[in-house]
Design a protein around this motif. Structure first.
Motif, PDB file in Angstrom:
ATOM      1  N   ARG A  46       0.851  -1.192   0.000  1.00  0.00           N
ATOM      2  CA  ARG A  46       0.000   0.000   0.000  1.00  0.00           C
ATOM      3  C   ARG A  46       0.882   1.236   0.000  1.00  0.00           C
ATOM      4  O   ARG A  46       1.963   1.237   0.584  1.00  0.00           O
ATOM      5  N   TYR A  47       0.395   2.297  -0.638  1.00  0.00           N
ATOM      6  CA  TYR A  47       1.217   3.505  -0.736  1.00  0.00           C
ATOM      7  C   TYR A  47       0.364   4.755  -0.626  1.00  0.00           C
ATOM      8  O   TYR A  47      -0.846   4.713  -0.746  1.00  0.00           O
ATOM      9  N   ILE A  64       5.784   8.282  -4.473  1.00  0.00           N
ATOM     10  CA  ILE A  64       4.938   7.638  -3.471  1.00  0.00           C
ATOM     11  C   ILE A  64       5.768   7.088  -2.321  1.00  0.00           C
ATOM     12  O   ILE A  64       6.935   6.745  -2.487  1.00  0.00           O
ATOM     13  N   SER A  65       5.146   7.031  -1.164  1.00  0.00           N
ATOM     14  CA  SER A  65       5.726   6.409   0.017  1.00  0.00           C
ATOM     15  C   SER A  65       5.065   5.045   0.163  1.00  0.00           C
ATOM     16  O   SER A  65       3.828   4.946   0.159  1.00  0.00           O
ATOM     17  N   CYS A  66       5.879   4.012   0.281  1.00  0.00           N
ATOM     18  CA  CYS A  66       5.360   2.652   0.279  1.00  0.00           C
ATOM     19  C   CYS A  66       6.121   1.815   1.312  1.00  0.00           C
ATOM     20  O   CYS A  66       7.305   1.529   1.119  1.00  0.00           O
ATOM     21  N   LEU A  69       9.570   3.029   2.407  1.00  0.00           N
ATOM     22  CA  LEU A  69      10.488   3.372   1.324  1.00  0.00           C
ATOM     23  C   LEU A  69       9.737   4.214   0.301  1.00  0.00           C
ATOM     24  O   LEU A  69       8.526   4.387   0.390  1.00  0.00           O
ATOM     25  N   TYR A  70      10.458   4.708  -0.684  1.00  0.00           N
ATOM     26  CA  TYR A  70       9.863   5.601  -1.676  1.00  0.00           C
ATOM     27  C   TYR A  70      10.038   5.031  -3.068  1.00  0.00           C
ATOM     28  O   TYR A  70      11.054   4.410  -3.380  1.00  0.00           O
ATOM     29  N   MET A  71       9.014   5.237  -3.888  1.00  0.00           N
ATOM     30  CA  MET A  71       8.993   4.730  -5.259  1.00  0.00           C
ATOM     31  C   MET A  71       8.423   5.818  -6.167  1.00  0.00           C
ATOM     32  O   MET A  71       7.872   6.813  -5.693  1.00  0.00           O
ATOM     33  N   ILE A  72       8.529   5.588  -7.470  1.00  0.00           N
ATOM     34  CA  ILE A  72       7.882   6.446  -8.449  1.00  0.00           C
ATOM     35  C   ILE A  72       6.862   5.602  -9.193  1.00  0.00           C
ATOM     36  O   ILE A  72       7.145   4.470  -9.600  1.00  0.00           O
ATOM     37  N   HIS A  73       5.673   6.148  -9.324  1.00  0.00           N
ATOM     38  CA  HIS A  73       4.558   5.499 -10.010  1.00  0.00           C
ATOM     39  C   HIS A  73       4.346   6.244 -11.329  1.00  0.00           C
ATOM     40  O   HIS A  73       4.189   7.453 -11.332  1.00  0.00           O
TER      41      HIS A  73
END
Length: 107
Positions: A46-47, A64-66, A69-73
């Motif tokens: 979930r993010y 996004i924060s997931c 950790l952080y990701m790019i969507h």
């Protein structure tokens, strides 16, 4: 350079088919030295959205924060929309990659 949906050869980024609310940044065109990120079809859990680019483009991005950790969507407005995710970074690393996305250095 690897072709991605918003590189000059695929140039979906340039189409503007939706109204622009003018409240979020627009990523610039990719540079000639653009590096390709490794994209995955599934998020790591979930993010929540931390930052986003304007959704008036065919391709838009979210930082996004997931799960800590952080990701790019990346969202490509097709029918149905295509979703892709990259990263598992610390906030500092993610902010640098996000800056590079906005300035066309990575996609």
């Amino acid at each position: 350079m690897t072709t991605t949906p918003d590189t000059p050869s695929g140039d979906l980024d340039a189409r503007n088919e939706w109204p622009c609310p003018g409240i979020s940044p627009h990523p610039v065109r990719v540079t000639s030295e653009c590096r390709a990120l490794d994209w995955d079809a599934v998020p790591q859990g979930r993010y929540r959205v931390v930052e986003h680019t304007c959704s008036c483009r065919t391709v838009f991005y979210e930082l996004i924060s997931c799960c800590g950790l952080y990701m790019i969507h990346r969202v490509i407005r097709n029918r149905p929309p295509e979703h892709a995710f990259t990263g598992r970074w610390t906030l500092r690393e993610a902010r640098e990659i996000w800056r590079q996305v906005l300035t066309g250095q990575v996609r």
